[in-house]
Design a protein around this motif. Structure first.
Motif, mmCIF file in Angstrom:
data_model
loop_
_atom_site.group_PDB
_atom_site.id
_atom_site.type_symbol
_atom_site.label_atom_id
_atom_site.label_comp_id
_atom_site.label_asym_id
_atom_site.label_seq_id
_atom_site.Cartn_x
_atom_site.Cartn_y
_atom_site.Cartn_z
ATOM 1 N N ARG A 139 0.858 -1.190 0.000
ATOM 2 C CA ARG A 139 0.000 0.000 0.000
ATOM 3 C C ARG A 139 0.891 1.236 0.000
ATOM 4 N NH1 ARG A 139 -0.188 1.647 5.489
ATOM 5 N NH2 ARG A 139 0.197 -0.057 6.985
ATOM 6 N N LYS A 140 0.368 2.331 -0.532
ATOM 7 C CA LYS A 140 1.176 3.529 -0.752
ATOM 8 C C LYS A 140 1.823 4.055 0.514
ATOM 9 C CE LYS A 140 0.926 8.118 -2.867
ATOM 10 N NZ LYS A 140 0.038 9.109 -3.534
ATOM 11 N N ASP A 141 1.104 3.982 1.642
ATOM 12 C CA ASP A 141 1.625 4.558 2.885
ATOM 13 C C ASP A 141 2.253 3.534 3.819
ATOM 14 O OD1 ASP A 141 -0.752 3.281 3.419
ATOM 15 O OD2 ASP A 141 -1.570 4.843 4.717
ATOM 16 N N PHE A 142 2.579 2.339 3.277
ATOM 17 C CA PHE A 142 3.219 1.337 4.123
ATOM 18 C C PHE A 142 4.584 1.845 4.572
ATOM 19 C CE2 PHE A 142 5.687 -2.578 4.902
ATOM 20 C CZ PHE A 142 4.841 -3.192 5.822
ATOM 21 N N TYR A 159 -1.001 -9.680 4.430
ATOM 22 C CA TYR A 159 -0.804 -9.760 2.979
ATOM 23 C C TYR A 159 -2.048 -10.342 2.316
ATOM 24 C CZ TYR A 159 0.138 -14.854 2.929
ATOM 25 O OH TYR A 159 0.038 -16.227 3.029
ATOM 26 N N ALA A 160 -2.426 -9.726 1.221
ATOM 27 C CA ALA A 160 -3.559 -10.194 0.437
ATOM 28 C C ALA A 160 -3.079 -11.234 -0.562
ATOM 29 C CB ALA A 160 -4.207 -9.028 -0.306
ATOM 30 N N ILE A 184 -7.889 -3.937 -4.874
ATOM 31 C CA ILE A 184 -8.780 -2.843 -4.452
ATOM 32 C C ILE A 184 -8.626 -2.585 -2.958
ATOM 33 C CG2 ILE A 184 -11.200 -2.208 -4.099
ATOM 34 C CD1 ILE A 184 -11.788 -3.555 -6.806
ATOM 35 N N ASP A 185 -8.597 -3.665 -2.171
ATOM 36 C CA ASP A 185 -8.427 -3.495 -0.724
ATOM 37 C C ASP A 185 -7.014 -3.028 -0.369
ATOM 38 O OD1 ASP A 185 -11.012 -4.060 -0.123
ATOM 39 O OD2 ASP A 185 -10.594 -5.767 1.181
ATOM 40 N N LEU A 186 -6.032 -3.407 -1.184
ATOM 41 C CA LEU A 186 -4.665 -2.931 -0.942
ATOM 42 C C LEU A 186 -4.605 -1.416 -1.146
ATOM 43 C CD1 LEU A 186 -1.659 -3.837 -0.424
ATOM 44 C CD2 LEU A 186 -1.386 -3.756 -2.906
ATOM 45 N N THR A 187 -5.190 -0.916 -2.219
ATOM 46 C CA THR A 187 -5.171 0.527 -2.476
ATOM 47 C C THR A 187 -5.974 1.291 -1.424
ATOM 48 O OG1 THR A 187 -7.078 0.380 -3.981
ATOM 49 C CG2 THR A 187 -4.877 0.202 -4.956
#
Length: 320
Positions: free
Chosen positions: A128-131, A152-153, A189-192
Motif C-alpha cells: 500500500r502507498k503509505d506502508f 498480505y492479500a 482494491i483493498d490494498l489501495t
C-alpha cells in the motif's frame, strides 16, 4: 444389401466427427475463467478471445466462475462436452497446485486436454502507498519488529500469490497474516484502500495501480527485470535471489477433446499472440506472450506442478 447399408452407416458415423472437427468452430465457444473479472487472468483471456472471435467468425464468450481457488470454474469446464466449445483459461492453481492442497477435487487435473500457454507473468511484491517501508529489506525489518501485524492479500488459498508470500516468509523468518480474496482484482482494491499491507501478485494486474501511484513495488520475483517496470529491481537485486515466482495462464479443454481440435485452437491462439496489437497489450500488462503447442503445454504444466509441489512442501503450506 443389409451388410452394404451397415457399412455405409458406419462410414458416415465415423466421418461425421472428422467433418465437424475440420470445420470447427461452427457455433459460439465458451471460455471459463475461474477467477473474477478485473484480474489479469480475465483480461488476457479476453484480449485473445476477441481475436479468435474475429478469426473464427464465431463469438468467443468469456464466463467468470470464481471460487474455491479456481476449482469451481475448473469443474464447470471439466464437465463440459469434449467438442472444443468449452475451454478453461486459468493460472496455475486448478491445473498444477490445488491437488497438492485440497483433500479432494471435483475434477481430475491430469485429464484436462492441454491446448496452449498464453503468457508468463512475473509476480511482484506490492505494498500500500503509505506502508512504512520503501524496499524489500525494509519490509522484512518492519515485519520482524512487528511480528504478526503485517497483513498480505492473496488471490485466494493455494494461489501463486499465497505460495509466493509463504515462500518469502519462510526464507526471511518473518510472520505474515494471510488475507485471502477471490481473485487479484478484489485483493488489489483493498490494498489501495489500505485494508491490507502487501500483495504478492502478478505484475500484469498490479501495474496500473503502481502507475497511478496508488501502490508501490518492492521487487519483481523473476531473475530479470520486467520490461513493463524496468526501474523496479528483481527480488535478487533486492537481496533475495531465491525468491523466483512466475504466474502463467494456460488454456485446456475437457477430457476427451479430440487432438485435432486442440491443435487448431492452439495454432489459432499462437497466431493471435503474434499480432502486434495483441503483443503490445500483453507487454503493457507485464505479460510475455507464449503460444506453445499442446505437447509443449503438457510438458510445461508437468514441470510447474513439480516445482509448486516442492514449494508447498518446503513452506509447509496447508489450507485451514
Amino acid at each position: 444389401m443389409g451388410r452394404l447399408l451397415r457399412a455405409v452407416l458406419l462410414t458416415l458415423l465415423f466421418a461425421a466427427p472428422t467433418h465437424a472437427q475440420a470445420n470447427y468452430p461452427q457455433k459460439p465457444v465458451r471460455v471459463i475463467v475461474p477467477f473474477p473479472a478485473g484480474g489479469s487472468n480475465d483480461a488476457l483471456c479476453r484480449i485473445v478471445g476477441e481475436k479468435l472471435s474475429g478469426a473464427w467468425n464465431q463469438p468467443v464468450i468469456v464466463e467468470n466462475k470464481p471460487g474455491a481457488g479456481g476449482n469451481i470454474g475448473a469443474e464447470v469446464a471439466y464437465r463440459g462436452e469434449p467438442d472444443g466449445y468449452t475451454l478453461l483459461c486459468a493460472p496455475p492453481p486448478p491445473l498444477a497446485i490445488n491437488h497438492n492442497l485440497y483433500k479432494s477435487l471435483p475434477y481430475d487435473w491430469t485429464k484436462f486436454v492441454p491446448v496452449t500457454v498464453l503468457a508468463l507473468v512475473p509476480n511482484v511484491i506490492t505494498a500500500r502507498k503509505d506502508f512504512p517501508a520503501e524496499s524489500a529489506k525494509e519490509l522484512v525489518a518492519y515485519a520482524k519488529a512487528n511480528p504478526g501485524r503485517v497483513t498480505y492479500a492473496s488471490q485466494g488459498n493455494g494461489s501463486t500469490s499465497h505460495l509466493t508470500a509463504e515462500m518469502f516468509a519462510t526464507m526471511t523468518g518473518i510472520k505474515l497474516v494471510h488475507v485471502p480474496y477471490k481473485g487479484e482484482g478484489p485483493a488489489l482494491i483493498d490494498l489501495t484502500a489500505g485494508r491490507v499491507d502487501i500483495f504478492f501478485g502478478n505484475i500484469a494486474a498490479a501495474l496500473r495501480f503502481q502507475k497511478a501511484e496508488q501502490t508501490k513495488f518492492f521487487g519483481v520475483t523473476n531473475r530479470t527485470r520486467s520490461p513493463a517496470a524496468p526501474d523496479v529491481p528483481t527480488a535478487g537485486e533486492a537481496g533475495y535471489p531465491d525468491l523466483v515466482s512466475v504466474t502463467w495462464f494456460a488454456v485446456v479443454a475437457p477430457p476427451g477433446t479430440p487432438d485435432t481440435i486442440a491443435q487448431k485452437i492452439s495454432a489459432d491462439t499462437a497466431a493471435a499472440l503474434k499480432l502486434p496489437d495483441v503483443r503490445t497489450k500483453f507487454l503493457d500488462q507485464g505479460a510475455e506472450p507464449v503460444g506453445q503447442d499442446p505437447a509443449a503445454t503438457a510438458a510445461f504444466i508437468r514441470d510447474e506442478e513439480r516445482r509448486w509441489r516442492e514449494v508447498i512442501k518446503s513452506a509447509n503450506v496447508t489450507l485451514e
